[in-house]
Design a protein around this motif. Structure first.
Motif, PDB file in Angstrom:
ATOM      1  N   THR A 409       3.636  -1.611   6.751  1.00 31.53           N
ATOM      2  CA  THR A 409       4.032  -0.523   5.985  1.00 31.53           C
ATOM      3  C   THR A 409       2.904   0.832   6.257  1.00 31.53           C
ATOM      4  O   THR A 409       3.290   2.009   5.832  1.00 31.53           O
ATOM      5  CB  THR A 409       3.893  -0.734   4.724  1.00 31.53           C
ATOM      6  OG1 THR A 409       2.653  -1.213   4.186  1.00 31.53           O
ATOM      7  CG2 THR A 409       4.940  -1.827   4.237  1.00 31.53           C
ATOM      8  N   HIS A 410       2.085   0.325   6.997  1.00 32.99           N
ATOM      9  CA  HIS A 410       0.937   1.348   7.193  1.00 32.99           C
ATOM     10  C   HIS A 410       0.226   1.977   6.147  1.00 32.99           C
ATOM     11  O   HIS A 410       0.022   2.930   5.768  1.00 32.99           O
ATOM     12  CB  HIS A 410       1.256   2.587   8.056  1.00 32.99           C
ATOM     13  CG  HIS A 410       1.887   1.921   9.500  1.00 32.99           C
ATOM     14  ND1 HIS A 410       1.297   1.534  10.443  1.00 32.99           N
ATOM     15  CD2 HIS A 410       3.257   1.971  10.058  1.00 32.99           C
ATOM     16  CE1 HIS A 410       2.244   1.160  11.618  1.00 32.99           C
ATOM     17  NE2 HIS A 410       3.190   1.456  11.022  1.00 32.99           N
ATOM     18  N   ALA A 411       0.157   1.167   4.757  1.00 27.58           N
ATOM     19  CA  ALA A 411      -0.397   1.388   3.687  1.00 27.58           C
ATOM     20  C   ALA A 411      -1.761   1.209   3.551  1.00 27.58           C
ATOM     21  O   ALA A 411      -2.500   0.799   4.573  1.00 27.58           O
ATOM     22  CB  ALA A 411       0.591   0.499   2.339  1.00 27.58           C
ATOM     23  N   ASP A 412      -2.424   1.471   2.522  1.00 28.80           N
ATOM     24  CA  ASP A 412      -3.909   1.363   2.284  1.00 28.80           C
ATOM     25  C   ASP A 412      -4.313   0.127   1.599  1.00 28.80           C
ATOM     26  O   ASP A 412      -5.435  -0.337   1.639  1.00 28.80           O
ATOM     27  CB  ASP A 412      -4.557   2.583   1.608  1.00 28.80           C
ATOM     28  CG  ASP A 412      -4.297   3.818   2.578  1.00 28.80           C
ATOM     29  OD1 ASP A 412      -4.858   4.058   3.486  1.00 28.80           O
ATOM     30  OD2 ASP A 412      -3.586   4.615   2.099  1.00 28.80           O
ATOM     31  N   PHE A 484      -6.006   5.956  -4.992  1.00 30.58           N
ATOM     32  CA  PHE A 484      -4.670   6.034  -4.377  1.00 30.58           C
ATOM     33  C   PHE A 484      -3.796   7.009  -5.213  1.00 30.58           C
ATOM     34  O   PHE A 484      -4.090   7.288  -6.351  1.00 30.58           O
ATOM     35  CB  PHE A 484      -4.179   4.678  -4.673  1.00 30.58           C
ATOM     36  CG  PHE A 484      -4.897   3.690  -3.879  1.00 30.58           C
ATOM     37  CD1 PHE A 484      -4.668   3.301  -2.681  1.00 30.58           C
ATOM     38  CD2 PHE A 484      -5.634   2.920  -4.616  1.00 30.58           C
ATOM     39  CE1 PHE A 484      -5.534   2.416  -1.925  1.00 30.58           C
ATOM     40  CE2 PHE A 484      -6.598   1.780  -3.900  1.00 30.58           C
ATOM     41  CZ  PHE A 484      -6.392   1.876  -2.527  1.00 30.58           C
ATOM     42  N   SER A 486       0.114   7.442  -4.370  1.00 30.96           N
ATOM     43  CA  SER A 486       1.597   6.854  -4.290  1.00 30.96           C
ATOM     44  C   SER A 486       1.793   5.262  -4.408  1.00 30.96           C
ATOM     45  O   SER A 486       0.765   4.719  -3.824  1.00 30.96           O
ATOM     46  CB  SER A 486       2.364   7.290  -2.882  1.00 30.96           C
ATOM     47  OG  SER A 486       1.587   6.974  -1.893  1.00 30.96           O
ATOM     48  N   ARG A 506      -0.776   3.709  -1.399  1.00 31.49           N
ATOM     49  CA  ARG A 506      -0.955   4.531  -0.367  1.00 31.49           C
ATOM     50  C   ARG A 506      -1.939   5.753  -0.885  1.00 31.49           C
ATOM     51  O   ARG A 506      -1.742   6.057  -2.166  1.00 31.49           O
ATOM     52  CB  ARG A 506       0.011   5.245   0.316  1.00 31.49           C
ATOM     53  CG  ARG A 506       1.042   4.370   1.198  1.00 31.49           C
ATOM     54  CD  ARG A 506       1.900   5.062   1.894  1.00 31.49           C
ATOM     55  NE  ARG A 506       2.657   6.034   1.170  1.00 31.49           N
ATOM     56  CZ  ARG A 506       3.812   6.416   1.456  1.00 31.49           C
ATOM     57  NH1 ARG A 506       4.480   6.203   2.670  1.00 31.49           N
ATOM     58  NH2 ARG A 506       4.447   7.475   0.910  1.00 31.49           N
ATOM     59  N   LYS A 507      -2.861   6.072   0.013  1.00 32.37           N
ATOM     60  CA  LYS A 507      -4.000   7.214  -0.589  1.00 32.37           C
ATOM     61  C   LYS A 507      -3.283   8.594  -0.546  1.00 32.37           C
ATOM     62  O   LYS A 507      -3.712   9.761  -1.091  1.00 32.37           O
ATOM     63  CB  LYS A 507      -5.082   7.118   0.110  1.00 32.37           C
ATOM     64  CG  LYS A 507      -5.982   5.934  -0.226  1.00 32.37           C
ATOM     65  CD  LYS A 507      -7.468   5.850   0.775  1.00 32.37           C
ATOM     66  CE  LYS A 507      -8.244   4.739   0.281  1.00 32.37           C
ATOM     67  NZ  LYS A 507      -9.408   4.692   0.998  1.00 32.37           N
TER      68      LYS A 507
END
Length: 811
Positions: A409-412, A484, A486, A506-507
């Motif tokens: 997801t390329h999330a944080d 963060f 979202s 996500r940031k």
């Protein structure tokens, strides 16, 4: 060979359009002409066949009626010699000789007595008197006796067909005249002038043998049962068919008519080849017409196809250049029809292809990137699936699920929560991107009024693009405080309920793509599978401990069952002894039921002193004796099997009534039956029971004698009843004991039965005095009976009125 075939196909596809149009036009013309010719041929065939079939059917009907009429005339002429006035052999011989002289078809006459013995046989050559030959079992004789007139099936002698006609004489048991008929006279009905020049006819019997035939027909005596038209009418429920085969195997048109009184069938047939010769001439005319139409169609198709060839060639050339990639080429066709419109569509298509080709490369690059992304996602899902399948430890599987979710997801950050149904709250189980040991509100979240609870209730993911714009949101302080903006919440649920939630952080603010949401649902399914497997493993472990405890309990129960088994063995031994005693009692009752009514046998068996009831003693008894009138003569004139059948019906009818009125069956010999009342069990109304039973016996056997009379047996039923003292007890030897009565009363009952006529009940005057209020009867003359020194006073019982009421008895 394959190369030559492919070359021919290519020529037909590339340069054979001219040939296609010519062949299509020629085929259409030929098809129309062929269909028209076939319809005309079919109509003509049906008309000719129907006309011939109707004509032959009329002739067959007429011939069948003439044959039946001839046989009926023969029957009438034969019946003349059965007149009652000719009551001697000489008179019969004179009548037979006169009939043979007047009727050539009659070859022999035979006189058979009513007992089935031959008295006279007269033919044109020989005379036989009183040969006494036995015809009593001959089917012709028995059929004539049953019906009065009988036709016997046809038979052959020296190749000549014959049949027999039986006529019964008038009067009782007067006899039968059997006439043998020579069937050669039937050939007179199948002359060439009657049958026709081309047809042939014949008549067959019920077995398919030819009895008479025309000059062109089959030989007399030949078996035609195998021919399809003959087999069709001889089969059960068979119907005539319109076509068949002759004896040489040639096809014929056929029609058949039955002579039902004789079981014969008359056939008229004509060879199909001769009957349908006009159809051949019509087929020749149709073939010439098709040939002419074929020539005209070829000429017209050639002219039309040539006019279409040039524009089609131009279209083919232009299509080949467009297929080679020359999108700038334009097709020039000026025919002002559909071909010109087709050329314009080709030119328009070329312009569109040129525009589409320029955009194709950019779309290919974009699709390549999407495909690479999909392959990467599949690899990640495969790795997660292997992790779930390889371990039941939730702590080992969830880190892999979280790490791969963060990667794809390329999330944080990614958080995985478990659900506690008792507390209705979500507890942090695994975290990636946030320190799992850090304190905060994110570690435990109440299900009520939270996005995690809402997502679990709906069963669908919830996405929040930017929580900084939602000051009242329950997650705002927790998420924004951790840095963060979202959030994507994916519920972990299955058919059994809620297991937890997967949270992606996500940031940066922004929407979550639908493809990403779908991918995270797949990850959620993997996490659900891992949680469910871990819970199942825990439950199985707990149940295994429970099973061990249950096993110990089962062993204790098994020890108790062994103790109970030993107790059951002792009980079974006692039960076997009781069953053996009961079986002995049942066997004793079975022996008693041979000569006692079932209820009497049960009473003796239940008595404290059963043997005392059967010991010799003296007592007043009522004795009933009955037998069949004329039974001795019946057995002498009847087969033993038939006599046994009559006895079975007779004994079955009497046995039910004996047991109904609780009588004791003393003995029976053939048709004679003796019944005792008041022994061994005493009955206060034994005389009334005996008389009432006798009346019901007479009413029951009456219909039986009617049935026997319909079968030819003249039998009657008589009953005698006496009252007196007799000595009673067991007689016989150890292996065979019977309960019997000895005294003059039994002889008196037997003699009274001998005096009774068919359907009559004769009783001693003492019996009549005992039952006089209950019956309608009358006194009869004193009887002088064998074995008695003085006349016996007797009476006849007519009917049973029933016991009088109490008021009538008092009066």
């Amino acid at each position: 060979m394959n190369a030559a075939t492919d070359k021919g196909k290519n020529w037909f596809l590339r340069g054979g359009l001219f040939a296609k149009y010519v062949l299509a036009l020629v085929g259409l013309v030929v098809f129309v002409l062929a269909v028209n010719g076939a319809l005309e041929t079919w109509i003509s065939y049906r008309g000719i066949k129907g006309t011939l079939t109707d004509a032959m059917s009329e002739k067959a009907d007429a011939t069948a009626k003439r044959i039946e009429q001839a046989i009926s005339d023969l029957e009438r002429q034969i019946s003349w010699v059965t007149r009652a006035s000719s009551n001697t052999i000489e008179l019969r011989r004179a009548d037979y000789a006169q009939l043979l002289g007047q009727v050539p078809a009659v070859s022999q006459l035979t006189l058979i007595s009513g007992q089935g013995r031959e008295l006279l046989r007269l033919s044109r050559q020989t005379t036989t008197v009183n040969s006494n030959a036995d015809f009593s079992r001959d089917g012709r004789f028995t059929e004539t006796i049953a019906r009065g007139t009988a036709y016997a099936p046809a038979y052959f002698r020296d190749g000549r067909p014959f049949m027999s006609i039986g006529e019964q004489h008038s009067g009782f048991n007067a006899g039968v005249t059997m006439a043998e008929i020579d069937l050669r006279f039937l050939n007179d009905y199948f002359g060439d002038s009657q049958v026709g020049r081309l047809a042939h006819a014949y008549v067959v019997d019920g077995k398919g043998r030819v009895l008479a035939s025309s000059s062109k027909g089959p030989e007399v005596g030949k078996d035609l049962a195998a021919l399809p038209q003959v087999a069709a009418v001889l089969s059960p429920g068979g119907r005539p068919i319109a076509s068949g085969k002759d004896v040489d195997g040639n096809a014929v048109l056929t029609t058949a008519t039955a002579a039902p009184n004789l079981g014969w069938h008359v056939f008229y047939e004509q060879p199909t080849a001769q009957a349908l010769s006009p159809i051949r001439d019509q087929l020749v005319r149709i073939a010439l017409l098709i040939a002419l139409g074929l020539v005209v169609a070829i000429i017209a198709g050639t002219i039309l196809a040539r006019r279409m060839l040039e524009p089609i060639t131009a279209l083919r050339t232009g299509a080949r250049r467009l297929g080679a990639g020359d999108f700038g080429h334009r097709i020039e066709v000026k025919t002002s029809d559909e071909l010109e419109e087709l050329a314009g569509q080709f030119n328009s298509m070329a312009t569109q292809l040129a525009e589409t080709y320029s955009d194709l490369e950019a779309k290919v690059k974009e699709r390549t990137r999407d495909l690479a992304q999909s392959i990467n996602e599949l690899k990640v899902l495969e790795e997660v699936g292997r992790a779930v399948a390889s371990s039941l430890d939730l702590a080992a599987v969830l880190p892999t699920v979280g790490a791969r979710a963060l990667e794809i997801t390329h999330a944080d950050a990614v958080l995985i929560y478990g659900y506690d149904a008792a507390r209705r709250s979500f507890t942090l189980t695994q975290s990636i991107g946030i320190d799992s040991g850090a304190e905060g509100h994110h570690r435990a979240i109440d299900a009520a009024n939270s996005p995690l609870g809402d997502a679990a209730a709906k069963g669908e993911p919830l996405a929040f693009p930017d929580l900084t714009d939602q000051p009242d949101h329950p997650l705002r302080d927790v998420v924004v405080g951790a840095g963060f903006r979202s959030v994507l919440v994916v519920p972990l649920v299955d058919q059994q309920g809620v297991l937890g939630a997967l949270v992606v952080l996500r940031k940066a603010a922004g929407d979550f793509p639908s493809s990403l949401i779908g991918l995270m649902k797949t990850f959620a399914h993997q996490a659900v599978l891992a949680m469910r497997n871990a819970r199942l493993f825990t439950e199985v472990d707990q149940k295994s401990h429970a099973l061990e405890e249950a096993n110990a309990t089962v062993r204790e129960q098994a020890d108790k069952l062994r103790e109970q088994t030993e107790a059951l063995k002792d009980w079974n031994k006692s039960l076997e002894q009781r069953v053996e005693t009961q079986l002995g009692e049942i066997e004793r009752i079975r022996r008693l039921e041979r000569f006692l009514a079932p209820q009497v046998a049960q009473l003796i068996a239940s008595s404290d002193n059963p043997e005392g009831l059967l010991d010799s003693h003296r007592r007043e008894v009522t004795v009933v004796f009955c037998d069949l009138r004329g039974f001795t003569a019946f057995t002498e004139a009847t087969e033993p099997e038939e006599a046994m059948n009559v006895l079975r019906e007779y004994h079955a009818a009497l046995g039910k009534l004996i047991f109904k009125y609780e009588g004791t069956l003393d003995k029976y010999a053939g048709d004679g039956v003796m019944i005792l009342f008041n022994a061994p069990i005493q009955l206060a109304d034994h005389t009334a029971r005996a008389v009432k039973m006798a009346v019901e016996m007479r009413d029951t056997v009456g219909p039986l004698t009617e049935k026997w009379r319909n079968r030819g047996h003249s039998l009657g039923f008589g009953i005698g009843i006496a009252l007196g003292y007799a000595t009673l007890g067991q007689v016989g030897f150890e292996q065979r004991l019977e309960y019997a009565a000895i005294g003059s009363v039994t002889n008196l009952a037997s003699r009274l039965c001998g005096e009774a006529k068919a359907g009559q009940i004769v009783v001693s005057r003492r019996v009549y005095g005992m039952v006089e209020p209950f019956v309608d009867g009358r006194a009869i003359d004193d009887l002088v009976l064998k074995g008695f020194n003085h006349p016996i006073l007797a009476a006849e019982i007519l009917s049973w009125k029933g016991e009088p009421s109490a008021e009538a008895a008092a009066e």
